[in-house]
Design a protein around this motif. Structure first.
Motif, PDB file in Angstrom:
ATOM      1  N   GLU A 102      -6.336  -0.293   6.557  1.00  0.00           N
ATOM      2  CA  GLU A 102      -6.887   0.986   7.020  1.00  0.00           C
ATOM      3  C   GLU A 102      -5.747   1.971   7.257  1.00  0.00           C
ATOM      4  O   GLU A 102      -4.775   1.643   7.931  1.00  0.00           O
ATOM      5  N   VAL A 103      -5.902   3.175   6.703  1.00  0.00           N
ATOM      6  CA  VAL A 103      -4.920   4.244   6.877  1.00  0.00           C
ATOM      7  C   VAL A 103      -5.602   5.387   7.607  1.00  0.00           C
ATOM      8  O   VAL A 103      -6.675   5.834   7.208  1.00  0.00           O
ATOM      9  N   THR A 104      -4.975   5.860   8.693  1.00  0.00           N
ATOM     10  CA  THR A 104      -5.577   6.900   9.523  1.00  0.00           C
ATOM     11  C   THR A 104      -4.555   8.009   9.737  1.00  0.00           C
ATOM     12  O   THR A 104      -3.399   7.735  10.077  1.00  0.00           O
ATOM     13  N   THR A 105      -4.995   9.260   9.520  1.00  0.00           N
ATOM     14  CA  THR A 105      -4.196  10.425   9.875  1.00  0.00           C
ATOM     15  C   THR A 105      -4.988  11.242  10.875  1.00  0.00           C
ATOM     16  O   THR A 105      -6.020  10.798  11.374  1.00  0.00           O
ATOM     17  N   LYS A 106      -4.510  12.434  11.155  1.00  0.00           N
ATOM     18  CA  LYS A 106      -5.166  13.237  12.182  1.00  0.00           C
ATOM     19  C   LYS A 106      -6.578  13.608  11.784  1.00  0.00           C
ATOM     20  O   LYS A 106      -7.479  13.597  12.619  1.00  0.00           O
ATOM     21  N   ASP A 107      -6.818  13.893  10.509  1.00  0.00           N
ATOM     22  CA  ASP A 107      -8.154  14.325  10.095  1.00  0.00           C
ATOM     23  C   ASP A 107      -8.662  13.594   8.856  1.00  0.00           C
ATOM     24  O   ASP A 107      -9.625  14.016   8.250  1.00  0.00           O
ATOM     25  N   LYS A 108      -8.024  12.474   8.466  1.00  0.00           N
ATOM     26  CA  LYS A 108      -8.469  11.731   7.297  1.00  0.00           C
ATOM     27  C   LYS A 108      -8.456  10.244   7.607  1.00  0.00           C
ATOM     28  O   LYS A 108      -7.751   9.779   8.501  1.00  0.00           O
ATOM     29  N   PHE A 109      -9.265   9.523   6.822  1.00  0.00           N
ATOM     30  CA  PHE A 109      -9.346   8.076   6.994  1.00  0.00           C
ATOM     31  C   PHE A 109      -9.682   7.456   5.655  1.00  0.00           C
ATOM     32  O   PHE A 109     -10.469   8.010   4.875  1.00  0.00           O
ATOM     33  N   ASP A 110      -9.051   6.316   5.355  1.00  0.00           N
ATOM     34  CA  ASP A 110      -9.345   5.598   4.125  1.00  0.00           C
ATOM     35  C   ASP A 110      -9.066   4.123   4.374  1.00  0.00           C
ATOM     36  O   ASP A 110      -8.258   3.767   5.250  1.00  0.00           O
TER      37      ASP A 110
ATOM     38  N   ALA B 147       0.862  -1.183   0.000  1.00  0.00           N
ATOM     39  CA  ALA B 147       0.000   0.000   0.000  1.00  0.00           C
ATOM     40  C   ALA B 147       0.898   1.232   0.000  1.00  0.00           C
ATOM     41  O   ALA B 147       1.815   1.329   0.818  1.00  0.00           O
ATOM     42  N   VAL B 148       0.633   2.160  -0.923  1.00  0.00           N
ATOM     43  CA  VAL B 148       1.430   3.381  -1.039  1.00  0.00           C
ATOM     44  C   VAL B 148       0.521   4.556  -0.691  1.00  0.00           C
ATOM     45  O   VAL B 148      -0.569   4.696  -1.255  1.00  0.00           O
ATOM     46  N   VAL B 149       0.977   5.392   0.257  1.00  0.00           N
ATOM     47  CA  VAL B 149       0.181   6.506   0.764  1.00  0.00           C
ATOM     48  C   VAL B 149       0.933   7.803   0.480  1.00  0.00           C
ATOM     49  O   VAL B 149       2.137   7.894   0.737  1.00  0.00           O
ATOM     50  N   ALA B 150       0.211   8.806  -0.047  1.00  0.00           N
ATOM     51  CA  ALA B 150       0.817  10.112  -0.315  1.00  0.00           C
ATOM     52  C   ALA B 150       1.126  10.810   1.002  1.00  0.00           C
ATOM     53  O   ALA B 150       0.268  10.932   1.868  1.00  0.00           O
ATOM     54  N   GLY B 151       2.355  11.286   1.157  1.00  0.00           N
ATOM     55  CA  GLY B 151       2.762  11.911   2.410  1.00  0.00           C
ATOM     56  C   GLY B 151       3.039  13.385   2.296  1.00  0.00           C
ATOM     57  O   GLY B 151       3.403  14.028   3.278  1.00  0.00           O
ATOM     58  N   GLU B 152       2.834  13.971   1.096  1.00  0.00           N
ATOM     59  CA  GLU B 152       3.188  15.376   0.921  1.00  0.00           C
ATOM     60  C   GLU B 152       2.254  16.295   1.693  1.00  0.00           C
ATOM     61  O   GLU B 152       2.672  17.303   2.254  1.00  0.00           O
ATOM     62  N   SER B 153       0.972  15.931   1.744  1.00  0.00           N
ATOM     63  CA  SER B 153      -0.014  16.792   2.401  1.00  0.00           C
ATOM     64  C   SER B 153      -0.281  16.405   3.844  1.00  0.00           C
ATOM     65  O   SER B 153      -1.154  16.981   4.473  1.00  0.00           O
ATOM     66  N   LEU B 154       0.435  15.432   4.385  1.00  0.00           N
ATOM     67  CA  LEU B 154       0.199  14.972   5.743  1.00  0.00           C
ATOM     68  C   LEU B 154       1.153  15.645   6.702  1.00  0.00           C
ATOM     69  O   LEU B 154       2.351  15.789   6.405  1.00  0.00           O
ATOM     70  N   LEU B 155       0.639  16.029   7.856  1.00  0.00           N
ATOM     71  CA  LEU B 155       1.472  16.701   8.854  1.00  0.00           C
ATOM     72  C   LEU B 155       2.387  15.726   9.565  1.00  0.00           C
ATOM     73  O   LEU B 155       3.478  16.098   9.993  1.00  0.00           O
ATOM     74  N   LYS B 156       1.950  14.502   9.734  1.00  0.00           N
ATOM     75  CA  LYS B 156       2.790  13.504  10.378  1.00  0.00           C
ATOM     76  C   LYS B 156       2.526  12.155   9.739  1.00  0.00           C
ATOM     77  O   LYS B 156       1.592  11.998   8.946  1.00  0.00           O
ATOM     78  N   LYS B 157       3.341  11.159  10.107  1.00  0.00           N
ATOM     79  CA  LYS B 157       3.244   9.847   9.489  1.00  0.00           C
ATOM     80  C   LYS B 157       1.895   9.212   9.779  1.00  0.00           C
ATOM     81  O   LYS B 157       1.437   9.224  10.917  1.00  0.00           O
ATOM     82  N   PRO B 158       1.241   8.653   8.746  1.00  0.00           N
ATOM     83  CA  PRO B 158      -0.048   7.998   9.001  1.00  0.00           C
ATOM     84  C   PRO B 158       0.161   6.661   9.701  1.00  0.00           C
ATOM     85  O   PRO B 158       1.236   6.068   9.652  1.00  0.00           O
ATOM     86  N   SER B 159      -0.898   6.203  10.350  1.00  0.00           N
ATOM     87  CA  SER B 159      -0.882   4.894  10.990  1.00  0.00           C
ATOM     88  C   SER B 159      -1.676   3.929  10.126  1.00  0.00           C
ATOM     89  O   SER B 159      -2.756   4.249   9.657  1.00  0.00           O
ATOM     90  N   VAL B 160      -1.120   2.735   9.934  1.00  0.00           N
ATOM     91  CA  VAL B 160      -1.716   1.735   9.055  1.00  0.00           C
ATOM     92  C   VAL B 160      -2.000   0.489   9.867  1.00  0.00           C
ATOM     93  O   VAL B 160      -1.168   0.056  10.675  1.00  0.00           O
ATOM     94  N   LYS B 161      -3.187  -0.078   9.682  1.00  0.00           N
ATOM     95  CA  LYS B 161      -3.563  -1.335  10.316  1.00  0.00           C
ATOM     96  C   LYS B 161      -3.998  -2.313   9.237  1.00  0.00           C
ATOM     97  O   LYS B 161      -4.684  -1.946   8.284  1.00  0.00           O
TER      98      LYS B 161
END
Length: 1376
Positions: free
Chosen positions: A322-330, A258-272
């Motif tokens: 599941e990918v979770t950031t501070k204000d996004k989820f996918d 799974a490849v997640v875009a990190g340019e617009s993220l404030l910190k590293k996303p958490s993946v489960k």
């Protein structure tokens, strides 16, 4: 040319064309069933010559070299390589050490015969397991397993077609697979004997018997997919690339990425990573599962990988990332398919090429490549045609000698029952060349679901329960003795308190979950052996209600906005929306969400114009809407600064008032900022700004301006310095009033009500004149103010303007008059409307007099208008009307300001910032269903009036939408039954009812079917003409009007429709209905049929007795009612519905149960030791239900208290143990059935006496001990000296048996009757209390103890010291 055949293996170069690889692979599948490539070529060697065509040789890496090729078996045009340099020989692989010396081989057996497989291990004592299709074989009559030392064997008796499967033997880490080929007995007899003995056809696993490695092999479909150019992946959500579905062979490895875009993220996303619905794979990381994550700084992407190592068949299924950031989820779902490892049988290919291997009548096998296909040397060979020669393939692979064609078989049935690893083999065996098309078609064929053998009734697909309630999951078993396991999310449920309750009722197994919470929302399984039944439980939360709704807000740009709502439960989740769009925490954090207990807040720190709109807070049980209006900042000037004329050393005050008390500003003098000092002061109090100049000088004369910060306003005024010139005035100068008007026309001075009025009138005259102020009353009479002689005459007309200078200076009234040599001052504090009028000032002295008139006009804010009127109320708007105020405040009304609020709110919201010139206004953007109130302000140049009274409350409402799902439910010869559902949008006005109309076909006149609206959503229209074709329509009405009609699409013909009778028997009545005696029975049997069917009830073939059973029939159901069930009501009831010659019938079995009778012939059979044997017979009356057990009780003859020994005991005899020796017991037994215990018990007539055994104990005789003891003192009395006037005690201790009597003496005198003394005795401690002793109480005290055994006494001396103070006091008293 002499050639010799050898066998060789090699790998394919990566530069080969995949299409050629497929041909090569297909060719090899023809010759052998191993997943490797075999090349046909020749090597010049001396040896045996092959006859019958071109030589066919397999290259062996250890023989010859690649340069020694002389000729391919196939023509040059069919070579698989473009040059010899393309071929690469592999390094000889090291063979793993095997635990077997001798391995079993694939063998053939005749149906009904015996098959024996043997194996030998290197060491003795090694545990060997035999498997069949991956399942371990246990020893039985069919399967005989023997082990002697290092020799092991498996014997299969009575071989059948089902035994034609794959077997394996396991020793340590070594595993060898083999097959058993079962042939029918008749077919084996028809096979002619071969000309020469041939070796048995067995599938060779390798030189050592091990399976050939397959890690490097790939199927054609995957190779073609790998060669295709990968298409760019577009970002979806926050994924750049999602994990894709995968397929792997058991034992292989696979990686999901799974490849997640990190340019617009404030910190590293958490993946489960999850398997199934709930299983978190983070806890399963180990040997077979690895999780990795990396960050690509160049592309600014996060890469997450899940590696599955040595996949097993149980790993197959659905997965989720599941990918979770501070204000996004996918999230992304994908699946994994695990195929069984391909089984490679033993095949001795060399035996097919020996001289003894003939095809047909002596034709050698090697001619197949030359003469059989009809191709000559040098021409192109058709590989597909070669593959279709099924008879040739069977003769090569299986060494079959018969030439007749094989009977047709259903290939698809074989594929459906075969494992996926055998698909390719079966396809080539039966000549299927389109392998990819075969796989696609096979996926579309649905396998028949096997009928469950363990479950009679499975779990429902899903259940739903409210939070806090309980739910029961019920299954019915085919065998009540089966062991049941309950699983939750794959984990077995353990018994823990009262949360999970497991019940077994007959063949029913019930799992009860009490007090369901969100943690119980999961997948549940019921497992019996290898069979499972699945369900999902959905826990529904109670609706969250909004107890305090939102309120509207009206703010300026940049102000802070806070919406507040209160819900019914703490910690509830709410959703905020703006104009229908959900609000989230953006990167700029424009919106801030806050929760405090039951209160929820939406905060906008700095509002902008774009924030205007409707904001909504939503819960699962309601919603609330409020409006936010953001206006640009506007500043209103309530009072501007005015020009001033002041004299030297006087004070000048410039004052202005603006609408915003937070606005700051600067003062300018001729365009330059005024700097405050000791003489010049600047103040800002609320909305009022002041500039005060003390001791005015000529230099202060200038233009002064006030500029508010942030606004394009400039309030200006002029300060004029009044210079006083002193001229030589002769004595007796007549008085003169020096006003600008000079008595020509009266001056008008305007003052705002409430402000201070100050009139400075310059005067002159010598001597100093006397000043008289007068005001004209309504009758135009002058009222004297300063003249002492005339003040009494006008006291009644103007009481507040009286007195002379001396008196006014001392008074606290509003009017002040001050006279100076050169001017006089007239001041009114807090002017009012009644102060308005013409003031006349008169100056007098001996030389003459002068007069001047000054007109004073008092202006004020207007009076509040009357309450506005509301008309034309719509869905979100209304029209407001009002009248001008009765008093405009002395200034023309400039406009009006309109405000509104919700009725239950206290916050008024302004609707306009620009003044309204008209007397009507259309208010918009209101919320339907909310009660509002309106009020009006009038505005003139002075300011804004007080608000008008609120209007009558009103509610914006709109008509509902048309009714939905309008259908015709039933038709008869004279009536129609219509049915519909409520409108999708009812509105806040509610729903008053529905109007139903009909119209004949071809007509435009709609006739009301009913008188007035109805509230029901169905109606029966009667008295219609048979055969008419009618259109029907229905409309919904409320206070706002009538909705659009819902009309039938086609005309309805009024005619009865015949419908066959059909009974819908409820599921609970399909089995025996069990009831207790006295229960109420109410059975509802729904049915259908038109016209109304006839219903007939019978019991055991006889009509029902109407006195005992009540029957009620309707158009759609029939009800059987028994008020109080009796046992004779048991039996089979039949209900039949009839329409003419058509009927339908069902049966219902009813069993009425009662409590059973007591057991019979209860007796004690034997008594021995501590045991008693009982025996009885079943009760004569079982209560019309099976006896499920007995309750055995015992009672001791002494107490006759009954205790239960056995509960639910099933036999009719028992042994009662652990009885107490020496006691005598009675016994009684109750019968038990489904209705409960029998009312009476069967008692034993005789009792069981438990005899004492052994010697009798005789206790020894002892001489009784004499405990008598003479009294003696254990603690003596002590001499004491005490102070007079304070209580004193004497104490000692004594013992004796029996308890001695105590006597106290003073100087040999008995004290027992003297109230001055108190005697105590507690546990042998003796106390004598002397109350306030005096010197006369001094002496010898004796304590004497006496009992039957003797007496003793002890004494002490008591001295009482005299206290001087007491003596003095006593002397005084005596003296007095």
């Amino acid at each position: 040319m002499n050639s010799k055949a050898y066998l060789g293996w090699f790998t394919l170069p990566d530069t080969w064309n995949p299409a050629i690889f497929i041909l090569a692979k297909e060719l090899c599948q023809v010759l052998c069933t191993v997943d490797k490539v075999v090349v046909l070529t020749t090597v010049e060697e001396q040896g045996e010559e092959l006859e019958g065509g071109l030589p066919v040789v397999f290259l062996w890496p250890g023989w010859g070299s690649w340069e020694s090729f002389s000729l391919f078996a196939l023509p040059v045009t069919s070579w698989l390589f473009t040059s010899q340099a393309d071929l690469k020989m592999p390094e000889p692989a090291k063979k793993p050490a095997s635990a077997f010396i001798k391995k079993p081989k694939t063998a053939e057996a005749i149906a009904g015969g015996v098959a024996v497989f043997e194996a030998e291990t290197e060491k003795t004592g090694i545990k060997v397991k035999w498997q069949r299709n991956g399942l371990e074989i246990t020893a039985s009559e069919k399967y005989v397993i023997k082990s002697e030392g290092n020799k092991h064997s498996l014997t299969i008796n009575d071989v059948g077609k089902e035994d034609d499967v794959t077997y394996a033997v396991i020793a340590g880490s070594s595993k060898v697979k083999f097959e058993l080929k079962v042939k029918e007995a008749e077919k084996m007899e028809e096979v002619p004997p071969p000309e020469a003995p041939s070796e048995p056809v067995v599938s060779s696993v390798s030189a050592e018997g091990e399976p050939a490695p397959t890690d490097g092999s790939k199927d054609p479909e995957s190779l073609l997919t790998e060669t295709q150019e990968k298409a760019p992946v577009d970002p979806i959500g926050i994924f750049v690339s999602r994990p894709q579905d995968g397929e792997v062979t058991a034992g292989g490895n696979i990686t999901f990425t799974a490849v997640v875009a990190g340019e617009s993220l404030l910190k590293k996303p958490s993946v489960k990573w999850f398997k199934g619905k709930w299983m978190d794979l983070a806890s399963k990381v180990g040997k077979h599962l690895q999780l990795h994550e990396t960050y690509d700084r160049n592309n600014k992407v996060y890469v997450f990988e899940m590696n599955i190592i040595e996949a097993k068949m149980t790993y197959a299924g659905g997965y989720r990332c599941e990918v979770t950031t501070k204000d996004k989820f996918d999230s992304c779902n994908f699946s994994l398919v695990v195929n069984e490892a391909p089984t490679t049988g033993d095949l001795d290919i060399r035996s097919a090429f020996r001289r003894s291997s003939m095809v047909g009548g002596g034709r050698r096998m090697t001619s197949a490549f030359s003469s059989v296909d009809g191709h000559e040397e040098g021409k192109e060979v058709d590989f597909s045609a070669l593959l279709r020669k099924s008879s040739f393939l069977r003769s090569v692979n299986r060494n079959e000698t018969k030439t007749e064609t094989r009977p047709e078989v259903d290939v698809w049935e074989i594929l459906r029952n075969a494992p996926p690893s055998e698909y390719e083999k079966i396809a080539f065996q039966y000549g299927i060349t389109d392998l990819r098309g075969m796989l696609k078609r096979l996926k579309r064929i649905k396998k028949e679901e096997k009928k469950s053998t363990s479950f009679v009734k499975r779990l429902e697909p899903a259940y739903q329960v409210d939070k806090g309630q309980k739910i029961k999951l019920v299954v019915e078993l085919a065998n009540p003795d089966d062991e049941v396991k309950w699983l939750k999310n794959g984990q077995e449920i353990q018994v823990s308190g009262s949360r999970y309750i497991f019940e077994a009722l007959g063949n029913k197994r019930i799992l009860t979950i009490n007090h369901c919470s969100l943690a119980d929302d999961a997948a549940y399984e019921c497992v019996i052996g290898e069979e499972k039944t699945f369900t999902e439980l959905f826990v529904r939360e109670a609706p969250i209600l909004i107890t305090r709704p939102l309120e509207d807000h009206l703010v300026m740009v940049g102000e802070r906005v806070e919406f507040e709502a209160e819900v019914s439960e703490e910690g509830a989740t709410v959703k905020w929306e703006k104009d229908g769009v959900e609000l989230t925490r953006e990167e700029a954090f424009k919106y801030r969400f806050k929760m405090d207990g039951k209160k929820h807040y939406l905060i906008i720190n700095e509002s902008t114009m774009e924030d205007s709109g409707h904001y909504k807070v939503k819960t699962n049980g309601g919603e609330s809407v409020a409006e936010l209006i953001v206006q640009e900042k506007k500043l209103e000037v309530y009072q501007s600064i005015a020009d001033l004329t002041v004299k030297a050393r006087d004070q000048a005050v410039f004052k202005c008032e603006v609408s915003d008390e937070n606005v700051k500003g600067i003062w300018l003098k001729n365009g330059k900022e005024v700097i405050p000092n000791e003489r010049i002061k600047i103040s800002h109090i609320g909305r009022i700004h002041k500039l005060t100049i003390d001791d005015v000088t000529p230099q202060d004369e200038a233009d002064y301006s006030f500029v508010p910060e942030g606004f394009a306003y400039n309030l200006s005024a002029h300060l004029r310095f009044l210079e006083i010139k002193i001229d030589f005035v002769p004595r007796q100068e007549p008085p003169k009033i020096r006003l600008d008007c000079m008595s020509q026309t009266p001056d008008t001075i305007t003052v705002v009500a409430g402000n201070k009025l100050r009139l400075d009138v310059p005067i002159s005259g010598d001597p100093v004149p006397t000043v008289i102020w007068q005001k004209a009353n309504k009758n135009k009479e002058m009222v004297l103010i300063n003249d002492k002689s005339k003040a009494t005459e006008t006291a009644d007309t103007c009481e507040d303007l009286k007195g002379e200078n001396k008196l006014l200076a001392d008074s606290n009234g509003r009017v002040h008059v001050e006279t100076y040599e050169d001017h006089c001052v007239f001041t009114i504090e807090g002017t009012e409307k009644k102060d308005e009028g013409v003031y006349k000032v008169t100056v007098q002295n001996p030389a003459g007099e002068d007069t001047a008139d000054i007109t004073v006009k008092v202006i004020d804010v207007p009076d509040p208008p009357e309450a506005p009127q509301i008309t034309d109320v719509g869905e979100d708007n209304c029209t407001v009307h009002w009248q001008p105020p009765k008093y405009d405040g002395g200034q023309p009304v400039l406009g009006y300001i309109l405000e509104r609020k919700k009725k239950k709110s206290y916050r008024w919201m302004r609707l306009n910032f620009d003044l309204l010139k008209d007397l009507t206004y259309e208010a918009k953007r209101m919320i339907e269903g909310v009660v509002y109130e309106m009020r009006i302000y009038a505005v003139n140049s002075v300011g804004m009036s007080r608000p008008s009274p609120a209007s009558q409350p009103f509610m914006p409402i709109a008509p509902p939408s048309e009714p939905t799902h309008f259908t015709v439910e039933d038709i008869s010869d004279t009536s129609v039954t219509l049915k519909w559902r409520p409108p999708e949008r009812i509105g806040a006005g509610g729903l008053d009812g529905y109007n139903v109309e009909y119209c004949k076909e071809g007509s435009t006149e709609w006739i009301p079917a009913l008188h007035g609206p109805i509230e029901r959503t169905s109606v029966i229209i009667k008295d219609l003409v048979t055969g008419d074709k009618l259109h029907f329509r229905v409309t919904a009405t409320n206070l706002a009007g009538t909705s659009q009609p819902a009309i039938t699409t086609e005309p309805i013909t009024i005619r009865e429709i015949l419908q066959h009778p059909k009974i819908w028997l409820p599921r609970n009545l399909r089995q025996t209905l069990l009831k207790k005696v006295g229960d109420t029975i109410n059975i509802v049997i729904p049915f259908q049929g038109k016209p109304r069917p006839k219903v007939i009830w019978t019991k055991d073939g006889q009509p029902l007795d109407s006195k005992e059973v009540a029957i009620r029939n309707s158009n759609t159901d029939s009800i059987l009612f028994i008020r109080k069930a009796e046992r004779h009501h048991s039996g089979t009831y039949e209900v039949e519905v009839q329409i003419e010659n058509m009927s339908d019938k069902v049966s219902i079995t009813m069993q009425i149960m009662d409590k059973p009778g007591p057991p019979q012939n209860v007796k004690i059979v034997d008594v021995w030791g501590f045991n008693a044997a009982l025996e009885w017979k079943p009760p004569q009356d079982d209560g019309n239900a099976q006896i499920t057990g007995y309750v055995v009780q015992k009672a001791d003859k002494k107490t006759m208290e009954w205790y239960t020994v056995f509960d639910h005991y099933r036999r009719t005899n028992c042994v009662v143990s652990e009885l107490i020796m020496g006691n005598e017991y009675y016994f009684r037994i109750f019968s038990v059935n489904l209705c409960g215990l029998s009312e009476n018990a069967g008692n034993t007539k005789d009792s069981a006496y438990i005899k004492k055994t052994g010697t009798v104990y005789k206790p020894p005789k002892y001489k009784e001990h004499d405990f008598a003891e003479a009294p003696r003192f254990t603690h003596p009395l002590s001499d004491r000296s005490v102070v007079a006037g304070y209580n004193a005690t004497l104490s000692c201790a004594v013992r004796g048996t029996p308890k001695p009597k105590i006597f106290w003496f003073k100087n040999k005198v008995d004290l027992s009757r003297d109230p001055k003394y108190r005697m105590f005795s507690k546990h042998g401690v003796l106390t004598l209390e002397i109350r306030k002793p005096s010197p006369f109480d001094a002496g010898v005290y004796t304590c004497k103890a006496v009992n039957e055994s003797g007496e003793t006494e002890i004494d002490c001396r008591l001295d009482v010291r005299d206290y001087p103070g007491i003596r003095t006091e006593m002397q005084k008293r005596v003296g007095n």
